[in-house]
Design an enzyme around this catalytic site. Structure first.
Site, PDB file in Angstrom:
ATOM      1  N   ASP A   8      49.413   9.332 -52.301  1.00  0.00           N
ATOM      2  CA  ASP A   8      49.506  10.634 -52.868  1.00  0.00           C
ATOM      3  C   ASP A   8      48.311  11.549 -53.050  1.00  0.00           C
ATOM      4  O   ASP A   8      47.184  11.155 -52.875  1.00  0.00           O
ATOM      5  CB  ASP A   8      49.993  10.507 -54.197  1.00  0.00           C
ATOM      6  N   ASP A   9      48.648  12.721 -53.197  1.00  0.00           N
ATOM      7  CA  ASP A   9      47.634  13.772 -53.484  1.00  0.00           C
ATOM      8  C   ASP A   9      46.614  14.293 -52.260  1.00  0.00           C
ATOM      9  O   ASP A   9      45.713  14.881 -52.442  1.00  0.00           O
ATOM     10  CB  ASP A   9      46.590  13.342 -54.575  1.00  0.00           C
ATOM     11  N   HIS A  59      54.804  17.116 -51.973  1.00  0.00           N
ATOM     12  CA  HIS A  59      54.584  16.589 -53.396  1.00  0.00           C
ATOM     13  C   HIS A  59      53.844  17.379 -54.260  1.00  0.00           C
ATOM     14  O   HIS A  59      52.809  17.620 -54.988  1.00  0.00           O
ATOM     15  CB  HIS A  59      53.155  15.648 -53.005  1.00  0.00           C
ATOM     16  N   HIS A 155      46.442   6.348 -53.579  1.00  0.00           N
ATOM     17  CA  HIS A 155      46.182   7.719 -53.446  1.00  0.00           C
ATOM     18  C   HIS A 155      45.018   8.185 -52.331  1.00  0.00           C
ATOM     19  O   HIS A 155      44.151   7.220 -52.318  1.00  0.00           O
ATOM     20  CB  HIS A 155      45.734   8.355 -55.069  1.00  0.00           C
TER      21      HIS A 155
END
Length: 185
Positions: A8-9, A59, A155
């Site tokens: 993620d991110d 996201h 992440h």
């Protein structure tokens, strides 16, 4: 024994390439849940992730962790802005991950309206809790809790991800040795 690794991110100009190198070394694919604001400055990196066979998902535009408390129009705007940014890199996601795993009726409704499948995770090694979590804790958490059909949350953006990269180098080969196979969603 199939499992999914999700990141993620990102994309992040420092850590995403390092993650890609680890994944390439072990010949596995993952799912990258990208933030729209990060996409524009890193278009070539988004294309590199896609070219390596990884799945790219939405996201949100700016990692709004308060989506369940936003209006339907605000949630749709977060999704649409991210989709527009990803389209610039030739990506058209079919999956959505809510920041912080914060789901709610308005978020599910917006996903349905945009044809996006909502996907969460089942194993959270807490790599996001930098600098409090150590590489060893990330590894231990993943190895202790991962079972067939799990989705691991890690992440590649949102801060210093050097411990995540180090953990991937340790736990991926151990999971492979246990007979797990990695699949992008």
């Amino acid at each position: 024994m199939a499992i999914a690794l999700s990141l993620d991110d990102g994309p992040h100009p420092v850590y995403t390439p390092q993650v890609l190198a680890v994944l390439a070394h072990y010949g596995i694919t993952a799912t990258f849940n990208m933030i729209g604001q990060q996409v524009g400055p890193n278009l070539s990196l988004v294309r590199e992730v896609a070219a390596a066979g990884h799945t790219i998902t939405n996201h949100t535009w700016n990692h709004d962790e308060h989506l369940p408390h936003r209006t339907y129009a605000q949630v749709c705007a977060q999704i649409d802005r991210c989709n527009d940014a990803l389209a610039e890199a030739g990506q058209h996601p079919t999956i959505f991950r809510a920041p912080g795993g914060n789901w709610g009726p308005v978020v599910y409704r917006a996903c349905a309206a945009r044809g996006l499948r909502p996907v969460d995770w089942t194993v959270d090694p807490r790599d996001w809790d930098q600098p409090r979590v150590t590489t060893e804790e990330i590894v231990s958490n993943v190895l202790t809790h991962t079972k067939a059909h799990d989705i691991i949350l890690d992440h590649d953006g949102g801060g210093d991800r050097s411990r995540t990269v180090a953990a991937l180098k340790i736990y991926i080969p151990k999971l492979l040795d246990k007979g797990f196979t990695f699949a992008a969603m």
